[in-house]
Design an enzyme around this catalytic site. Structure first.
Site, PDB file in Angstrom:
ATOM      1  N   CYS A   2      38.337   8.952  17.101  1.00 47.52           N
ATOM      2  CA  CYS A   2      38.883   9.980  16.553  1.00 47.52           C
ATOM      3  C   CYS A   2      37.997  10.967  16.270  1.00 47.52           C
ATOM      4  O   CYS A   2      37.018  10.011  17.177  1.00 47.52           O
ATOM      5  CB  CYS A   2      39.141   9.117  15.055  1.00 47.52           C
ATOM      6  SG  CYS A   2      39.950   8.230  14.294  1.00 47.52           S
ATOM      7  N   ARG A  27      39.490  11.515  21.779  1.00 45.97           N
ATOM      8  CA  ARG A  27      38.912  10.664  21.620  1.00 45.97           C
ATOM      9  C   ARG A  27      40.049  10.061  20.780  1.00 45.97           C
ATOM     10  O   ARG A  27      40.108   8.862  20.041  1.00 45.97           O
ATOM     11  CB  ARG A  27      38.263  11.046  20.280  1.00 45.97           C
ATOM     12  CG  ARG A  27      36.803  11.659  21.371  1.00 45.97           C
ATOM     13  CD  ARG A  27      35.924  12.376  19.774  1.00 45.97           C
ATOM     14  NE  ARG A  27      35.205  11.077  19.404  1.00 45.97           N
ATOM     15  CZ  ARG A  27      34.419  10.275  19.163  1.00 45.97           C
ATOM     16  NH1 ARG A  27      33.494  10.467  20.638  1.00 45.97           N
ATOM     17  NH2 ARG A  27      34.057   9.015  18.764  1.00 45.97           N
ATOM     18  N   TRP A  73      43.043   8.162  16.451  1.00 44.52           N
ATOM     19  CA  TRP A  73      43.513   7.006  17.267  1.00 44.52           C
ATOM     20  C   TRP A  73      43.770   5.804  16.004  1.00 44.52           C
ATOM     21  O   TRP A  73      42.897   5.260  15.253  1.00 44.52           O
ATOM     22  CB  TRP A  73      42.394   6.671  18.605  1.00 44.52           C
ATOM     23  CG  TRP A  73      43.283   5.331  19.188  1.00 44.52           C
ATOM     24  CD1 TRP A  73      43.728   5.710  20.444  1.00 44.52           C
ATOM     25  CD2 TRP A  73      43.095   4.161  19.278  1.00 44.52           C
ATOM     26  NE1 TRP A  73      43.587   3.964  21.303  1.00 44.52           N
ATOM     27  CE2 TRP A  73      43.709   3.142  20.296  1.00 44.52           C
ATOM     28  CE3 TRP A  73      41.714   3.071  18.294  1.00 44.52           C
ATOM     29  CZ2 TRP A  73      43.259   2.068  20.475  1.00 44.52           C
ATOM     30  CZ3 TRP A  73      41.788   1.774  18.781  1.00 44.52           C
ATOM     31  CH2 TRP A  73      42.414   1.642  19.812  1.00 44.52           C
ATOM     32  N   ASN A  99      35.815   8.912  11.429  1.00 39.82           N
ATOM     33  CA  ASN A  99      35.846   8.465  13.123  1.00 39.82           C
ATOM     34  C   ASN A  99      35.309   6.804  12.274  1.00 39.82           C
ATOM     35  O   ASN A  99      33.598   7.286  12.255  1.00 39.82           O
ATOM     36  CB  ASN A  99      35.100   9.544  13.838  1.00 39.82           C
ATOM     37  CG  ASN A  99      34.578   8.040  14.762  1.00 39.82           C
ATOM     38  OD1 ASN A  99      35.668   7.064  15.191  1.00 39.82           O
ATOM     39  ND2 ASN A  99      34.059   8.779  15.315  1.00 39.82           N
ATOM     40  N   GLY A 100      35.831   5.843  12.415  1.00 44.28           N
ATOM     41  CA  GLY A 100      34.723   4.639  12.311  1.00 44.28           C
ATOM     42  C   GLY A 100      36.111   3.728  11.430  1.00 44.28           C
ATOM     43  O   GLY A 100      37.162   4.279  11.674  1.00 44.28           O
ATOM     44  N   GLU A 481      39.026  -2.212  39.881  1.00 47.29           N
ATOM     45  CA  GLU A 481      39.003  -0.930  39.320  1.00 47.29           C
ATOM     46  C   GLU A 481      40.621   0.290  39.481  1.00 47.29           C
ATOM     47  O   GLU A 481      40.827   0.296  39.016  1.00 47.29           O
ATOM     48  CB  GLU A 481      38.190   0.183  39.525  1.00 47.29           C
ATOM     49  CG  GLU A 481      37.611   1.404  39.536  1.00 47.29           C
ATOM     50  CD  GLU A 481      37.631   1.752  37.916  1.00 47.29           C
ATOM     51  OE1 GLU A 481      38.167   0.308  37.034  1.00 47.29           O
ATOM     52  OE2 GLU A 481      37.808   2.828  37.554  1.00 47.29           O
ATOM     53  N   LYS A 485      42.748   1.555  37.184  1.00 45.65           N
ATOM     54  CA  LYS A 485      43.238   3.408  37.546  1.00 45.65           C
ATOM     55  C   LYS A 485      44.964   3.002  37.818  1.00 45.65           C
ATOM     56  O   LYS A 485      45.756   4.093  36.499  1.00 45.65           O
ATOM     57  CB  LYS A 485      43.059   3.574  38.127  1.00 45.65           C
ATOM     58  CG  LYS A 485      41.125   3.823  38.744  1.00 45.65           C
ATOM     59  CD  LYS A 485      40.941   5.295  37.723  1.00 45.65           C
ATOM     60  CE  LYS A 485      40.237   4.652  36.597  1.00 45.65           C
ATOM     61  NZ  LYS A 485      38.574   4.598  35.827  1.00 45.65           N
ATOM     62  N   GLU A 488      46.371   1.781  33.859  1.00 42.68           N
ATOM     63  CA  GLU A 488      46.546   2.786  32.712  1.00 42.68           C
ATOM     64  C   GLU A 488      47.165   3.863  32.628  1.00 42.68           C
ATOM     65  O   GLU A 488      47.519   5.145  31.943  1.00 42.68           O
ATOM     66  CB  GLU A 488      44.736   3.178  32.906  1.00 42.68           C
ATOM     67  CG  GLU A 488      44.315   3.630  33.417  1.00 42.68           C
ATOM     68  CD  GLU A 488      42.591   4.265  33.237  1.00 42.68           C
ATOM     69  OE1 GLU A 488      42.418   3.877  31.430  1.00 42.68           O
ATOM     70  OE2 GLU A 488      41.819   3.549  33.966  1.00 42.68           O
ATOM     71  N   HIS A 504      45.274 -19.708  45.544  1.00 46.00           N
ATOM     72  CA  HIS A 504      44.859 -20.234  44.110  1.00 46.00           C
ATOM     73  C   HIS A 504      45.824 -20.042  43.071  1.00 46.00           C
ATOM     74  O   HIS A 504      45.409 -20.401  42.113  1.00 46.00           O
ATOM     75  CB  HIS A 504      43.758 -19.903  43.837  1.00 46.00           C
ATOM     76  CG  HIS A 504      42.388 -21.097  44.889  1.00 46.00           C
ATOM     77  ND1 HIS A 504      42.473 -22.077  45.950  1.00 46.00           N
ATOM     78  CD2 HIS A 504      41.771 -20.031  46.118  1.00 46.00           C
ATOM     79  CE1 HIS A 504      41.843 -22.167  46.522  1.00 46.00           C
ATOM     80  NE2 HIS A 504      40.999 -20.929  46.926  1.00 46.00           N
ATOM     81  N   LYS A 603      39.109   8.471  25.672  1.00 42.56           N
ATOM     82  CA  LYS A 603      38.035   8.391  25.939  1.00 42.56           C
ATOM     83  C   LYS A 603      36.580   7.448  25.627  1.00 42.56           C
ATOM     84  O   LYS A 603      36.428   6.987  26.142  1.00 42.56           O
ATOM     85  CB  LYS A 603      37.668  10.210  26.163  1.00 42.56           C
ATOM     86  CG  LYS A 603      36.666   9.955  26.929  1.00 42.56           C
ATOM     87  CD  LYS A 603      37.158   9.799  28.537  1.00 42.56           C
ATOM     88  CE  LYS A 603      36.232  10.045  29.906  1.00 42.56           C
ATOM     89  NZ  LYS A 603      36.286   8.849  31.186  1.00 42.56           N
TER      90      LYS A 603
HETATM   91  C1  F6R Z   1      38.710   3.568  32.219  1.00 42.59           C
HETATM   92  C2  F6R Z   1      38.092   3.551  31.201  1.00 42.59           C
HETATM   93  C3  F6R Z   1      37.731   2.682  29.807  1.00 42.59           C
HETATM   94  C4  F6R Z   1      36.228   2.383  30.227  1.00 42.59           C
HETATM   95  C5  F6R Z   1      35.309   1.985  28.908  1.00 42.59           C
HETATM   96  C6  F6R Z   1      34.159   2.249  28.992  1.00 42.59           C
HETATM   97  O1  F6R Z   1      39.693   4.228  32.933  1.00 42.59           O
HETATM   98  O2  F6R Z   1      37.352   4.116  31.107  1.00 42.59           O
HETATM   99  O3  F6R Z   1      37.012   1.491  30.421  1.00 42.59           O
HETATM  100  O4  F6R Z   1      35.353   3.051  31.382  1.00 42.59           O
HETATM  101  O5  F6R Z   1      35.956   2.124  27.643  1.00 42.59           O
HETATM  102  O6  F6R Z   1      33.828   3.174  27.815  1.00 42.59           O
HETATM  103  P1  F6R Z   1      32.359   3.796  28.164  1.00 42.59           P
HETATM  104  O7  F6R Z   1      31.482   3.850  29.966  1.00 42.59           O
HETATM  105  O8  F6R Z   1      32.196   4.808  27.913  1.00 42.59           O
HETATM  106  O9  F6R Z   1      31.182   2.284  27.730  1.00 42.59           O
END
Ligand code: F6R
Length: 608
Positions: A2, A27, A73, A99-100, A481, A485, A488, A504, A603
């Site tokens: 949020c 956010r 969020w 936010n929280g 990774e 990507k 998501e 396996h 994010k």
């Molecule tokens: C995926 C992504 C998330 C963050 C994760 C940790 O693209 O961005 O998996 O890597 O939420 O976020 P930080 O690095 O901000 O702690």
């Protein structure tokens, strides 16, 4: 998660709040709302959906000069206009954005309900508005203070009341909050970019602090009522950093910014001639770091994948045990740290609640803590023993890209730095590593100049229901990774495996034409991975190889090849990562997905 924002001044605040919320939308973006005060009464507009949906129903001609806003969020209650913030008390006299998470909200709600308060949403936040109503004795700051003394959990909040229309009260505990100082106007927000357009004079609010904001004044005190003197910081970074700059999406812009981000992260830190890394920020800790006997890397998501690469590189350079832990799992481990243990906590945002909690736990277990983050002034920078900044510039796309490669680079630099401190590698060895390191941004540039093949290949993946990413050694975390990507942002089911593990179990998932993306650069694991490629080919999978430019053989074994420039094996993960970011990006674009704001995500994950 949020985002919250507040503004008090002499001009209409509605457009300012909307603009600021747009910059906080990364956010959370499932619902949004705004409350303004025009002197007499509070006017609230809120809706499920994005800020653009809010904008469509807002009266931008509203000339109120005081207001607060929120982009959500959802944690408690579905995304709906009822659950969207701001929330109000029974009388509609107090409006709160938050936010929280208020952890004891149910007990408080039951108590307030028994006193006659009527709740209208499913959120935890609404109790704050009713608590303010309950505690109000003619002083809004006092009411907020009293309310906060009763809550458990995390919060960054802003409160307005028609009883005191010339003030905004805000407070913070475990969720980010900054104040921006203007001329005859003042702002508050979850982060700096939200209000950077209006001011560069910033005050970071700390946990347990409460802020009283008027047009001409900002006073800060503790929850217990002790006044606090704060430093004003001048924010750097331009407003353009938070713009798309001609790119269709932030993600594409940020993928293309990787050479710059890496150059800036290296700048003033590489001493090629001496074969050393200069981390000025670590000088005071040099002795402690030199004596480190084990390392635990703690992170989530993409940062965790950077951590696995860090483990491989650090173990190789330092010959000490390095573990990688998910932040959310770290506290459930029963091991104790040795006396000389270092916890490297990686978080691009510096606000991830799981990582912050794990770092606290590590501290209490006696670890020395080092944070790697991209955000100056973020919570992690103020809680870790020491910090190393990646200098990627603000990252807005929810999918991490440029911060990922900068994290890998920083871990590698740290490895060389400690190896030299401990005299484990000679000047020539470290000089060679540094020379290869310096070449990486240029090599990424040449990769970015030739992306039409990646775009074309992505359409092949879009035809499938699922795809798999495989790699060994340094390419294994890149397989993870690449899959993250892909899933998501495109919503195609994607999983990453160590290539050797396929037989396996996961091999059962491979059917005719299943796309398998094999990361197979030249190096120690090349031939073994080739063997695994043959295994999936024998099951008729459609294999796409990420291979070196000079690898002329690979084409014989696979259906399609994405070439990455030749580079020292240690750095090929960074190039492969860029290729896979683009593969996911174009797959998502082909499928019409909302690339910068994938569903259900945000994010900054500021809840545990
Ligand atoms: C995926 C992504 C998330 C963050 C994760 C940790 O693209 O961005 O998996 O890597 O939420 O976020 P930080 O690095 O901000 O702690």
């Amino acid at each position: 998660m949020c985002g919250i924002v507040g503004c008090i001044g002499n001009r209409s605040v509605t457009p300012i709040i909307v603009e600021s919320l747009k910059r906080l939308e990364y956010r959370g973006y499932d619902s949004a709302g705004i409350a303004t005060l025009n002197g007499a009464e509070i006017d609230i507009t809120k809706t499920a959906g994005k800020i653009s949906d809010l904008e469509n129903i807002l009266s931008l001609t509203n000339d109120a000069c005081v207001g607060i806003g929120h982009t959500r969020w959802a944690t408690h209650g579905i995304p709906s206009s009822t659950n969207a913030h701001p929330h109000t008390d029974c009388s509609g006299s107090f409006a709160v954005v938050h936010n929280g998470i208020i952890e004891n909200f149910q007990a408080l709600k039951d108590e307030l309900t028994s006193k006659g308060h009527i709740f209208s949403s499913d959120t935890d936040t609404e109790v704050l508005a009713h608590l303010c109503e309950d505690c109000y004795n003619g002083d809004l700051e006092h009411a907020v203070r009293e309310a906060l003394l009763r809550v458990e959990g995390s919060y960054a909040i802003a409160v307005i009341s028609d009883n005191e229309p010339e003030v905004i009260i805000a407070a913070r505990k475990d969720s980010p909050l900054i104040v921006g100082l203007g001329d005859g106007e003042n702002f508050l927000a979850s982060d700096i970019p939200a209000i950077r357009k209006y001011t560069n004079k910033i005050i970071y609010i700390d946990d347990g602090e409460i802020v009283r904001l008027t047009r001409d004044n900002v006073t800060i005190s503790t929850l217990q009522g002790v006044n606090v003197e704060k430093t004003v910081t001048i924010a750097d970074g331009s407003i353009q950093d938070a713009e798309r700059g001609g790119y269709e999406h932030f993600m594409l812009k940020e993928i293309h910014e990787q050479p710059k981000a890496l150059r800036e992260t290296m700048e003033d830190r590489l001493c090629e001639l001496e074969g050393s890394i200069d981390f000025k920020e670590l000088r005071l800790l040099e002795d402690e770091i030199k004596n480190i006997e084990s390392i635990t890397i703690i992170a989530c998501g993409t940062s965790y994948h950077a951590g696995i690469l860090g483990k491989y590189a650090l173990e190789d350079l330092l010959r000490i045990p390095v573990k990688v832990e998910y932040s959310s799992e770290f506290r459930y481990n029963n091991f104790l740290s040795g006396k000389r243990s270092l916890a490297i906590c990686i978080s691009q945002s510096g606000e991830t609640a799981d990582t912050l909690a794990a770092m606290n736990e590590a501290k209490s277990q006696g670890y020395l803590t080092l944070a790697i983050t991209n955000v100056v002034g973020s919570t992690i920078t103020r809680k870790a023993d020491e910090i190393l900044l990646t200098k990627s510039g603000i990252e807005i796309g929810v999918a991490a890209t440029k911060t990922f490669t900068a994290q890998i680079l920083t871990l590698y630099m740290f490895g060389v730095y400690v190896a030299r401190l401990k005299k484990l590698i000679d000047v020539e060895t470290s000089r060679n590593i540094i020379t290869s390191m310096k070449a990486v941004p240029g090599l990424i540039e040449s990769l970015l100049d030739n992306i039409s093949n990646i775009e074309k290949t992505s359409s092949r993946i879009c035809e499938a229901d699922c795809c798999y990413f495989i790699g060994r050694g340094l390419s294994y975390p890149i397989a993870l990774e690449g899959a993250l990507k892909m899933k998501e942002i495109s919503y195609i089911k994607a999983e990453g495996f160590p290539a050797g593990e396929l037989k396996h179990g996961p091999l059962a998932l491979i059917t005719a034409d299943t796309p398998v993306i094999a990361i197979v650069p030249k190096g120690k694991t090349y031939y073994k991975t080739l063997g695994n490629i043959k295994e999936v080919k024998a099951r008729n999978a459609f294999v796409i190889a990420i291979a070196n430019a000079s690898d002329d053989e690979i084409v014989k074994y696979v259906d399609s090849v994405i070439k990455i420039p030749d580079v020292d094996e240690l750095f090929s993960p960074m190039l492969a990562a860029v290729a896979l970011q683009l593969l996911a990006y174009y797959a998502a674009k082909y499928l019409g997905a909302e690339i910068d704001q994938p569903r259900n995500l945000a994010k900054s994950v500021t809840v545990e």
